[in-house]
Scaffold this active site. Structure first.
Site, PDB file in Angstrom:
ATOM      1  N   ASN A  83       1.171  -1.433   1.516  1.00 27.51           N
ATOM      2  CA  ASN A  83      -0.168  -0.872   1.699  1.00 27.51           C
ATOM      3  C   ASN A  83      -0.157   0.544   2.260  1.00 27.51           C
ATOM      4  O   ASN A  83      -1.216   1.116   2.497  1.00 27.51           O
ATOM      5  CB  ASN A  83      -0.993  -1.773   2.633  1.00 27.51           C
ATOM      6  CG  ASN A  83      -0.407  -1.874   4.032  1.00 27.51           C
ATOM      7  OD1 ASN A  83       0.664  -1.368   4.300  1.00 27.51           O
ATOM      8  ND2 ASN A  83      -1.127  -2.546   4.927  1.00 27.51           N
ATOM      9  N   LYS A  84       1.030   1.124   2.476  1.00 25.14           N
ATOM     10  CA  LYS A  84       1.107   2.441   3.090  1.00 25.14           C
ATOM     11  C   LYS A  84       0.840   3.547   2.076  1.00 25.14           C
ATOM     12  O   LYS A  84       0.694   3.314   0.882  1.00 25.14           O
ATOM     13  CB  LYS A  84       2.466   2.626   3.761  1.00 25.14           C
ATOM     14  CG  LYS A  84       2.687   1.699   4.948  1.00 25.14           C
ATOM     15  CD  LYS A  84       1.622   1.893   6.019  1.00 25.14           C
ATOM     16  CE  LYS A  84       1.929   1.128   7.302  1.00 25.14           C
ATOM     17  NZ  LYS A  84       1.824  -0.332   7.144  1.00 25.14           N
ATOM     18  N   ILE A  85       0.819   4.781   2.572  1.00 21.39           N
ATOM     19  CA  ILE A  85       0.404   5.910   1.725  1.00 21.39           C
ATOM     20  C   ILE A  85       1.380   6.132   0.570  1.00 21.39           C
ATOM     21  O   ILE A  85       0.994   6.535  -0.516  1.00 21.39           O
ATOM     22  CB  ILE A  85       0.205   7.175   2.573  1.00 21.39           C
ATOM     23  CG1 ILE A  85      -0.590   8.208   1.798  1.00 21.39           C
ATOM     24  CG2 ILE A  85       1.510   7.713   3.097  1.00 21.39           C
ATOM     25  CD1 ILE A  85      -1.592   8.942   2.614  1.00 21.39           C
TER      26      ILE A  85
END
Length: 377
Positions: free
Chosen positions: A194-196
């Site tokens: 879910n990170k950038i």
């Protein structure tokens, strides 16, 4: 709209850029499918080049692994105390306990929602007066918003306590033009799904000293001594990143700036549509702060309104999430000491994370805003 028919809008889904498969296929074609390999080296170099500032990067299996090794490099051991930002994901605090140390939680300040300088200094003075000088400070750039680097590091320097900079949510953010992930004595990144940017699962340890990187890699590869046979004089871990997942990371690094731009665009859209409502507030960037806006978060006027909006979004198949529940409220840390001012408790009650993925379409944003506006009336 029937929830069964409505397209699912995720909070923060993975977003591939196109080159990931090229690097992964190259790993298969050259049979570099075991841990380590050219993609790991390339990914580490890509991160170092992006961060600038003469840092050294060790690619690891997760951000949590990086935090664990970072604490070990800072000398944290059984019985020590580590000051930790309370409003954060549990992974910021859990590795403290892996080492037999004790977390001491510090509340937030309203400007950035991050670790409060005033509460931090109160805690340090109090712990020292009790003969328990903290061994380290874990400061988090929450939701991509940098913490007050000048204030926090001045306090840490005054009391000679090292900082482990949790930049899991802040790749692409800057403070006074300097990239987050380069301020701490040790820093970490996360590449969770879910990170950038993502490697599906993964993280990195960032150090200012080359020997710290070398020690981290040694510990992350089962602490194997230099011998023809398998010799171990220290306890090690299986924390190194694989060549395949690093290939995904290399492709993701090529689109990182675009992902940051897209997420900042999401924030701008939400703000333009919702800031006219008295019951909604946004976290602004103070002068000199530049957030990657990993997640766009709003403050509502009450817990009841927050829940009404969250439920309405869920009923339309739109994922949202309350802000992180502070660690001092978590059952697993109920016995830990905390220095509180009430800010993180209040934010948790009223705050909501909105869909923020870099792959959101305009229709997704308009649909999300429409649901919220219907609640606000």
């Amino acid at each position: 709209m029937n929830i069964i028919d409505a397209k699912r809008i995720w909070l923060s889904s993975p977003h591939m850029g196109g080159k990931e498969q090229y690097y992964v296929q190259e790993a298969f074609d050259t049979n570099w499918v075991a841990p380590l390999g050219p993609n790991v080296d390339g990914f580490e170099n890509d991160i170092q080049t992006y961060l600038q500032n003469n840092v050294h990067v060790a690619a690891l299996s997760s951000g949590t692994a990086a935090l664990h090794l970072g604490l070990k490099l800072l000398g944290v051991t059984n019985g020590d105390e580590v000051l930790c930002q309370s409003m954060t994901f549990a992974a910021s605090a859990n590795p403290i306990t892996y080492l037999g140390a004790k977390p001491v939680f510090i509340d937030s300040e309203a400007k950035t929602w991050n670790i409060c300088p005033e509460q931090l200094e109160i805690a340090i003075k109090d712990r020292i007066s009790k003969g328990k000088k903290p061994k380290a400070i874990i400061a988090v750039h929450l939701y991509g918003m940098p913490y007050d680097v000048d204030a926090i590091h001045a306090i840490a320097l005054q009391y000679r306590i090292p900082i482990l900079e949790d930049s899991a949510e802040a790749l692409g953010s800057t403070f006074q033009g300097v990239k987050c992930g380069t301020f701490g004595d040790i820093a970490i990144l996360s590449f969770n799904g879910n990170k950038i940017i993502t490697t599906s699962g993964g993280g990195a340890l960032i150090s200012k000293k080359k020997e710290d990187k070398q020690k981290a890699i040694f510990l992350a590869t089962q602490a194997r001594d230099n011998a023809a046979h398998y010799e171990h004089s220290e306890i090690g871990y299986n924390y190194r990143m694989s060549n395949i997942t690093a290939g995904i990371g290399r492709g993701q690094m090529e689109v990182l700036d675009q992902h940051v731009s897209n997420r900042r665009g999401n924030y701008d859209f939400y703000k333009s549509q919702l800031s006219k409502y008295a019951d909604i507030k946004f976290l602004e960037e103070p002068a000199g702060y530049h957030s990657n806006r990993w997640l766009t978060c709003i403050e509502t006027s009450s817990y009841e309104l927050r829940e009404e909006i969250r439920s309405a979004l869920a009923n339309d198949n739109i994922e949202s999430r309350p802000l992180w529940k502070p660690m001092h409220q978590q059952p697993v840390f109920a016995d830990c000491t905390a220095y509180l001012n009430g800010i993180s408790d209040d934010l948790f009650n009223r705050g909501l994370c909105l869909p923020s993925g870099s792959n959101l379409e305009k229709d997704d944003l308009f649909r999300t805003v429409s649901v919220i506006k219907n609640v606000l009336g």
